[in-house]
Design an enzyme around this catalytic site. Sequence first.
Site, mmCIF file in Angstrom:
data_model
loop_
_atom_site.group_PDB
_atom_site.id
_atom_site.type_symbol
_atom_site.label_atom_id
_atom_site.label_comp_id
_atom_site.label_asym_id
_atom_site.label_seq_id
_atom_site.Cartn_x
_atom_site.Cartn_y
_atom_site.Cartn_z
ATOM 1 N N GLY A 95 0.986 -1.543 0.104
ATOM 2 C CA GLY A 95 -0.592 0.042 -0.128
ATOM 3 C C GLY A 95 0.215 1.401 0.072
ATOM 4 O O GLY A 95 0.339 1.788 1.064
ATOM 5 N N ASN A 117 1.255 3.007 -2.909
ATOM 6 C CA ASN A 117 0.812 4.129 -3.319
ATOM 7 C C ASN A 117 0.155 4.437 -2.811
ATOM 8 O O ASN A 117 -1.197 5.697 -2.880
ATOM 9 C CB ASN A 117 0.680 3.249 -4.960
ATOM 10 N N LYS A 140 -5.683 -8.121 -9.204
ATOM 11 C CA LYS A 140 -7.344 -9.089 -9.957
ATOM 12 C C LYS A 140 -7.604 -8.130 -11.055
ATOM 13 O O LYS A 140 -8.027 -6.393 -10.758
ATOM 14 C CB LYS A 140 -8.226 -9.021 -8.595
ATOM 15 N N HIS A 154 1.847 1.068 -13.099
ATOM 16 C CA HIS A 154 1.490 0.221 -13.788
ATOM 17 C C HIS A 154 3.276 0.309 -13.585
ATOM 18 O O HIS A 154 4.318 1.872 -14.167
ATOM 19 C CB HIS A 154 1.757 -0.404 -14.938
ATOM 20 N N ASP A 175 -3.892 -3.996 -18.021
ATOM 21 C CA ASP A 175 -2.654 -3.315 -18.601
ATOM 22 C C ASP A 175 -2.749 -2.363 -19.894
ATOM 23 O O ASP A 175 -1.457 -2.121 -20.741
ATOM 24 C CB ASP A 175 -1.200 -3.630 -18.899
HETATM 25 C C1 GRF Z 1 3.420 -0.550 -7.250
HETATM 26 O O1 GRF Z 1 5.179 -0.997 -8.282
HETATM 27 C C2 GRF Z 1 2.323 -0.459 -8.355
HETATM 28 O O2 GRF Z 1 3.211 0.047 -9.772
HETATM 29 C C3 GRF Z 1 2.091 -2.535 -9.314
HETATM 30 O O3 GRF Z 1 2.279 -2.817 -7.678
HETATM 31 C C4 GRF Z 1 3.106 -2.127 -7.160
HETATM 32 C C5 GRF Z 1 1.902 -1.748 -5.428
HETATM 33 O O4 GRF Z 1 2.757 -1.169 -4.560
HETATM 34 N N1 GRF Z 1 1.081 -2.414 -9.563
HETATM 35 P P1 GRF Z 1 2.006 -0.999 -3.173
HETATM 36 O O5 GRF Z 1 1.665 -1.968 -2.758
HETATM 37 O O6 GRF Z 1 1.642 0.298 -3.670
HETATM 38 O O7 GRF Z 1 3.405 0.097 -2.441
#
Ligand code: GRF
Length: 212
Positions: free
Chosen positions: A14, A16, A93, A111, A152
């Site tokens: 988490g 992001n 998912k 991504h 994607d």
């Molecule tokens: C990130 O690298 C995102 O681009 C990918 O999965 C990872 C998730 O990381 N889709 P986080 O859980 O947000 O730390």
Amino acid sequence: MPHLRLAVLASGRGSNLEAILRAIDRGELDAEVVVVISNKSTAGALEIARARGISAVHLSALQFPSQEEFDKAFLQLLERHQVNFIALAGYLKMLSPTIVRAYRHRILNIHPALLPSFGGKGLYGHYVHEAVLAYGCKVSGATVHLVDEEYDTGPPVIQECVPVLEDDTPDTLAARVLTVEHRIYAKALQLFAEDRIVVEGRRVRVLPAKEG
Ligand code: GRF
């Protein structure tokens, strides 16, 4: 669409989600995360949400007799929280066509590569960075894109490059890409909050910032 009422969907740690929440705290993103949903009960993202008093829901298709029942519960949950925008942040998912249709052009994903390279089923997390290094790429980066019915393949909203260094490992490259992810995800969401996105086929046009 001013003021995003966001559902963040995440399967993992988490970071992001955390970056989105911090951008909101700093006043850089006009949004509120109203619910965090994970297909994994142990996801760090759910912990982050709980610690901030945000509704954190473990919802998995495995809990339902059919995809239809799952979709129904999913959409009801979004409606209950009056969600008007969905951010996938490490959600592993695929969203069903029913959900994509209900939130068309209002779902973003991040991504950790420059799509359309190194994307698609099975290319997630460290697999992406391993593949970039195995190919010998000199640049990689991150893509924030609209979500459609495939993995994607939706059109990019923001892409940003990072260099690939001679001595990179998947971990060092991932860390460099992640700092970009954390910056551009909130930025892309803010473009929607400011109503500056126009989707024309595969092209996502960004309108100039409004005066004042
Ligand atoms: C990130 O690298 C995102 O681009 C990918 O999965 C990872 C998730 O990381 N889709 P986080 O859980 O947000 O730390």
